[in-house]
Write a protein that holds these residues in place. Structure first.
Motif, PDB file in Angstrom:
ATOM      1  N   GLU A 205     -13.756  15.292 -13.756  1.00 54.98           N
ATOM      2  CA  GLU A 205     -12.432  14.674 -13.903  1.00 54.98           C
ATOM      3  C   GLU A 205     -11.812  14.373 -12.543  1.00 54.98           C
ATOM      4  O   GLU A 205     -11.306  13.272 -12.300  1.00 54.98           O
ATOM      5  CB  GLU A 205     -11.525  15.616 -14.699  1.00 54.98           C
ATOM      6  N   ALA A 206     -11.845  15.353 -11.636  1.00 52.21           N
ATOM      7  CA  ALA A 206     -11.289  15.162 -10.300  1.00 52.21           C
ATOM      8  C   ALA A 206     -12.025  14.065  -9.545  1.00 52.21           C
ATOM      9  O   ALA A 206     -11.408  13.253  -8.844  1.00 52.21           O
ATOM     10  CB  ALA A 206     -11.342  16.474  -9.520  1.00 52.21           C
ATOM     11  N   SER A 207     -13.346  14.005  -9.708  1.00 56.94           N
ATOM     12  CA  SER A 207     -14.140  12.977  -9.035  1.00 56.94           C
ATOM     13  C   SER A 207     -13.777  11.587  -9.536  1.00 56.94           C
ATOM     14  O   SER A 207     -13.689  10.631  -8.751  1.00 56.94           O
ATOM     15  CB  SER A 207     -15.636  13.240  -9.245  1.00 56.94           C
ATOM     16  N   TRP A 208     -13.559  11.463 -10.848  1.00 56.18           N
ATOM     17  CA  TRP A 208     -13.195  10.166 -11.416  1.00 56.18           C
ATOM     18  C   TRP A 208     -11.844   9.693 -10.883  1.00 56.18           C
ATOM     19  O   TRP A 208     -11.692   8.539 -10.470  1.00 56.18           O
ATOM     20  CB  TRP A 208     -13.154  10.251 -12.937  1.00 56.18           C
ATOM     21  N   VAL A 209     -10.857  10.588 -10.873  1.00 52.67           N
ATOM     22  CA  VAL A 209      -9.527  10.221 -10.381  1.00 52.67           C
ATOM     23  C   VAL A 209      -9.584   9.853  -8.902  1.00 52.67           C
ATOM     24  O   VAL A 209      -8.972   8.867  -8.465  1.00 52.67           O
ATOM     25  CB  VAL A 209      -8.524  11.366 -10.628  1.00 52.67           C
ATOM     26  N   TRP A 210     -10.318  10.629  -8.102  1.00 48.73           N
ATOM     27  CA  TRP A 210     -10.422  10.344  -6.672  1.00 48.73           C
ATOM     28  C   TRP A 210     -11.111   9.006  -6.434  1.00 48.73           C
ATOM     29  O   TRP A 210     -10.697   8.228  -5.558  1.00 48.73           O
ATOM     30  CB  TRP A 210     -11.162  11.471  -5.974  1.00 48.73           C
ATOM     31  N   ALA A 211     -12.133   8.690  -7.220  1.00 48.36           N
ATOM     32  CA  ALA A 211     -12.800   7.388  -7.088  1.00 48.36           C
ATOM     33  C   ALA A 211     -11.832   6.251  -7.415  1.00 48.36           C
ATOM     34  O   ALA A 211     -11.840   5.201  -6.744  1.00 48.36           O
ATOM     35  CB  ALA A 211     -14.015   7.327  -8.013  1.00 48.36           C
ATOM     36  N   GLU A 212     -10.995   6.443  -8.421  1.00 47.33           N
ATOM     37  CA  GLU A 212      -9.994   5.438  -8.757  1.00 47.33           C
ATOM     38  C   GLU A 212      -9.003   5.248  -7.608  1.00 47.33           C
ATOM     39  O   GLU A 212      -8.630   4.126  -7.259  1.00 47.33           O
ATOM     40  CB  GLU A 212      -9.254   5.849 -10.032  1.00 47.33           C
ATOM     41  N   ILE A 213      -8.566   6.348  -7.017  1.00 47.31           N
ATOM     42  CA  ILE A 213      -7.600   6.280  -5.922  1.00 47.31           C
ATOM     43  C   ILE A 213      -8.188   5.500  -4.745  1.00 47.31           C
ATOM     44  O   ILE A 213      -7.520   4.635  -4.152  1.00 47.31           O
ATOM     45  CB  ILE A 213      -7.182   7.695  -5.491  1.00 47.31           C
ATOM     46  N   LYS A 214      -9.426   5.783  -4.393  1.00 44.40           N
ATOM     47  CA  LYS A 214     -10.042   5.094  -3.253  1.00 44.40           C
ATOM     48  C   LYS A 214     -10.245   3.613  -3.551  1.00 44.40           C
ATOM     49  O   LYS A 214     -10.038   2.748  -2.669  1.00 44.40           O
ATOM     50  CB  LYS A 214     -11.364   5.763  -2.883  1.00 44.40           C
ATOM     51  N   ALA A 215     -10.619   3.291  -4.779  1.00 44.04           N
ATOM     52  CA  ALA A 215     -10.795   1.884  -5.140  1.00 44.04           C
ATOM     53  C   ALA A 215      -9.463   1.145  -5.076  1.00 44.04           C
ATOM     54  O   ALA A 215      -9.391  -0.001  -4.595  1.00 44.04           O
ATOM     55  CB  ALA A 215     -11.405   1.776  -6.537  1.00 44.04           C
ATOM     56  N   GLU A 216      -8.418   1.784  -5.556  1.00 47.30           N
ATOM     57  CA  GLU A 216      -7.078   1.168  -5.489  1.00 47.30           C
ATOM     58  C   GLU A 216      -6.645   0.966  -4.043  1.00 47.30           C
ATOM     59  O   GLU A 216      -6.076  -0.083  -3.695  1.00 47.30           O
ATOM     60  CB  GLU A 216      -6.071   2.058  -6.227  1.00 47.30           C
ATOM     61  N   ALA A 217      -6.896   1.963  -3.198  1.00 49.83           N
ATOM     62  CA  ALA A 217      -6.496   1.859  -1.792  1.00 49.83           C
ATOM     63  C   ALA A 217      -7.246   0.730  -1.089  1.00 49.83           C
ATOM     64  O   ALA A 217      -6.668   0.011  -0.265  1.00 49.83           O
ATOM     65  CB  ALA A 217      -6.739   3.187  -1.088  1.00 49.83           C
ATOM     66  N   ARG A 218      -8.528   0.562  -1.411  1.00 45.75           N
ATOM     67  CA  ARG A 218      -9.295  -0.535  -0.805  1.00 45.75           C
ATOM     68  C   ARG A 218      -8.724  -1.893  -1.214  1.00 45.75           C
ATOM     69  O   ARG A 218      -8.585  -2.808  -0.381  1.00 45.75           O
ATOM     70  CB  ARG A 218     -10.766  -0.441  -1.217  1.00 45.75           C
ATOM     71  N   ARG A 219      -8.396  -2.039  -2.500  1.00 43.76           N
ATOM     72  CA  ARG A 219      -7.814  -3.303  -2.969  1.00 43.76           C
ATOM     73  C   ARG A 219      -6.476  -3.568  -2.291  1.00 43.76           C
ATOM     74  O   ARG A 219      -6.188  -4.700  -1.870  1.00 43.76           O
ATOM     75  CB  ARG A 219      -7.633  -3.265  -4.490  1.00 43.76           C
ATOM     76  N   ASP A 220      -5.650  -2.529  -2.161  1.00 49.11           N
ATOM     77  CA  ASP A 220      -4.336  -2.704  -1.534  1.00 49.11           C
ATOM     78  C   ASP A 220      -4.474  -3.046  -0.052  1.00 49.11           C
ATOM     79  O   ASP A 220      -3.705  -3.848   0.484  1.00 49.11           O
ATOM     80  CB  ASP A 220      -3.500  -1.443  -1.706  1.00 49.11           C
TER      81      ASP A 220
ATOM     82  N   THR B  11      -4.470   7.868   5.308  1.00 43.73           N
ATOM     83  CA  THR B  11      -4.004   8.785   4.262  1.00 43.73           C
ATOM     84  C   THR B  11      -5.016   8.972   3.134  1.00 43.73           C
ATOM     85  O   THR B  11      -5.044  10.032   2.503  1.00 43.73           O
ATOM     86  CB  THR B  11      -2.670   8.305   3.660  1.00 43.73           C
ATOM     87  N   ILE B  12      -5.839   7.960   2.875  1.00 46.48           N
ATOM     88  CA  ILE B  12      -6.758   8.033   1.733  1.00 46.48           C
ATOM     89  C   ILE B  12      -8.206   7.754   2.127  1.00 46.48           C
ATOM     90  O   ILE B  12      -9.097   8.590   1.925  1.00 46.48           O
ATOM     91  CB  ILE B  12      -6.321   7.048   0.616  1.00 46.48           C
ATOM     92  N   LEU B  13      -8.459   6.594   2.679  1.00 46.41           N
ATOM     93  CA  LEU B  13      -9.839   6.100   2.774  1.00 46.41           C
ATOM     94  C   LEU B  13     -10.723   6.888   3.735  1.00 46.41           C
ATOM     95  O   LEU B  13     -11.947   6.916   3.560  1.00 46.41           O
ATOM     96  CB  LEU B  13      -9.829   4.626   3.161  1.00 46.41           C
ATOM     97  N   CYS B  14     -10.137   7.528   4.730  1.00 47.50           N
ATOM     98  CA  CYS B  14     -10.973   8.288   5.670  1.00 47.50           C
ATOM     99  C   CYS B  14     -11.247   9.709   5.202  1.00 47.50           C
ATOM    100  O   CYS B  14     -11.960  10.460   5.876  1.00 47.50           O
ATOM    101  CB  CYS B  14     -10.323   8.303   7.055  1.00 47.50           C
ATOM    102  N   HIS B  15     -10.701  10.087   4.053  1.00 47.38           N
ATOM    103  CA  HIS B  15     -10.863  11.463   3.562  1.00 47.38           C
ATOM    104  C   HIS B  15     -11.946  11.531   2.494  1.00 47.38           C
ATOM    105  O   HIS B  15     -12.120  10.603   1.700  1.00 47.38           O
ATOM    106  CB  HIS B  15      -9.539  11.982   3.010  1.00 47.38           C
ATOM    107  N   SER B  16     -12.633  12.637   2.466  1.00 46.46           N
ATOM    108  CA  SER B  16     -13.760  12.786   1.545  1.00 46.46           C
ATOM    109  C   SER B  16     -13.348  13.312   0.179  1.00 46.46           C
ATOM    110  O   SER B  16     -14.093  13.150  -0.797  1.00 46.46           O
ATOM    111  CB  SER B  16     -14.812  13.727   2.158  1.00 46.46           C
ATOM    112  N   THR B  17     -12.193  13.958   0.072  1.00 46.23           N
ATOM    113  CA  THR B  17     -11.749  14.532  -1.198  1.00 46.23           C
ATOM    114  C   THR B  17     -10.254  14.343  -1.374  1.00 46.23           C
ATOM    115  O   THR B  17      -9.507  14.103  -0.410  1.00 46.23           O
ATOM    116  CB  THR B  17     -12.053  16.045  -1.268  1.00 46.23           C
ATOM    117  N   LEU B  18      -9.812  14.479  -2.609  1.00 41.88           N
ATOM    118  CA  LEU B  18      -8.385  14.426  -2.913  1.00 41.88           C
ATOM    119  C   LEU B  18      -7.644  15.547  -2.195  1.00 41.88           C
ATOM    120  O   LEU B  18      -6.521  15.351  -1.701  1.00 41.88           O
ATOM    121  CB  LEU B  18      -8.167  14.535  -4.429  1.00 41.88           C
ATOM    122  N   ASP B  19      -8.247  16.737  -2.120  1.00 43.25           N
ATOM    123  CA  ASP B  19      -7.611  17.867  -1.435  1.00 43.25           C
ATOM    124  C   ASP B  19      -7.244  17.511   0.003  1.00 43.25           C
ATOM    125  O   ASP B  19      -6.141  17.792   0.468  1.00 43.25           O
ATOM    126  CB  ASP B  19      -8.550  19.085  -1.400  1.00 43.25           C
ATOM    127  N   ARG B  20      -8.186  16.892   0.691  1.00 45.74           N
ATOM    128  CA  ARG B  20      -7.964  16.563   2.102  1.00 45.74           C
ATOM    129  C   ARG B  20      -6.910  15.460   2.256  1.00 45.74           C
ATOM    130  O   ARG B  20      -6.050  15.524   3.139  1.00 45.74           O
ATOM    131  CB  ARG B  20      -9.288  16.148   2.750  1.00 45.74           C
TER     132      ARG B  20
END
Length: 289
Positions: free
Chosen positions: A20-35, A49-58
């Motif tokens: 679940e966490a992996s799916w949400v994090w993948a969505e966040i990174k995809a959204e950030a790339r589009r933006d 803030t997003i794209l250079c980090h490997s996990t949602l935690d970071r």
């Protein structure tokens, strides 16, 4: 849209929290790339803030550290504090994912997961509070209180680090929310701006409200004392609640009274999930303007 139908066609919550966490994090990174592609002025911000980090935690730890830092409370110190706390407590990570999904599904103004992660101060205040609460339970109370003060200063949300919060919490708009030390908020609760879960001013000890799962609390509502708000109850905007509210009941007014009497009502939806603030009006009053 039929009642109870989800606003977005996402996959259901899985039994595997990591999936679940992996799916949400993948969505966040995809959204950030589009933006970043559509708005180059934000590209550097989104990368850091997003794209250079490997996990949602970071990503979340970095963002909170920068939001809450001061001249004497450094962002690097806060980043280490948040990341270490998230790393050792999987429940905090699961709660952050549940809170992201809560905002995205319940708030029509939330256009993306990344928008919530970056800009929703209710979400950010809630995640920072979870870390402060962890510090509080570890008897690191000076640091917990210092963090509470910064959260209040930056986000205008004042949650005592002793308060206990469940998962899937939505602080919608969040400005002016106050939650006392011994308050408890269950899972899938939605709380609007300028809500107070406070004490009566004359009692010590366990003196703050207990909010069960699935409750909806409207804007400007005040709930005082060690009262219980039953599961899937609804508190109308501007209400002042001083006594217990049964499960699945609707309480409105000052002082609040039950719309459907003292017996539990027959609400078909969970108010904390549906965000329906006004459907009870026709059953309660024929007042019109």
């Amino acid at each position: 849209m039929p009642a109870g139908e989800p606003r977005y066609p996402w996959p259901a919550l899985t039994a595997d929290p990591d999936e679940e966490a992996s799916w949400v994090w993948a969505e966040i990174k995809a959204e950030a790339r589009r933006d970043a592609e559509s708005e180059p002025a934000l590209a550097s911000y989104l990368y850091s803030t997003i794209l250079c980090h490997s996990t949602l935690d970071r990503s979340l730890s970095f963002h909170l550290g920068n939001k809450l830092c001061s001249s004497t409370l450094l962002s690097t110190l806060l980043y280490d504090l948040f990341l270490n706390t998230f790393s050792v407590d999987p429940d905090l990570r699961l709660a952050a994912v549940a809170d992201l999904r809560a905002a995205r599904s319940r708030d029509p103004a939330c256009v993306s997961f990344s928008h919530c992660l970056l800009n929703y101060k209710g979400f950010l205040a809630c995640q920072a509070h979870r870390v402060a609460h962890k510090l509080w339970t570890q008897s690191r109370r000076p640091l917990a209180l210092a963090l509470q003060s910064r959260i209040s200063d930056v986000f205008a949300v004042d949650i005592h680090p002793g308060a206990k919060l469940g998962k899937g919490i939505l602080f919608d708009h969040a400005t002016g929310v106050v939650v006392g030390e011994t308050a408890v908020i269950g899972n899938n609760v939605s709380i609007l701006h300028h809500v107070t879960l406070g004490g009566t001013g004359k009692a010590g000890g366990d003196r703050h409200p207990k909010i069960a799962d699935g409750v909806l609390i409207g804007a400007g509502a005040t709930i005082l004392g060690n009262v219980k708000i039953g599961a899937e109850a609804k508190i109308g905007a501007g209400s002042v609640v001083l006594i217990d509210v049964p499960p699945r009941a609707t309480a409105v007014g000052n002082p609040a009274r039950l719309v459907e009497g003292k017996e539990a009502s027959k609400l078909e939806e969970c108010p904390g999930m549906s965000m329906d603030h006004t459907s009870f009006i026709s059953d309660w009053s024929d007042y019109t303007i």
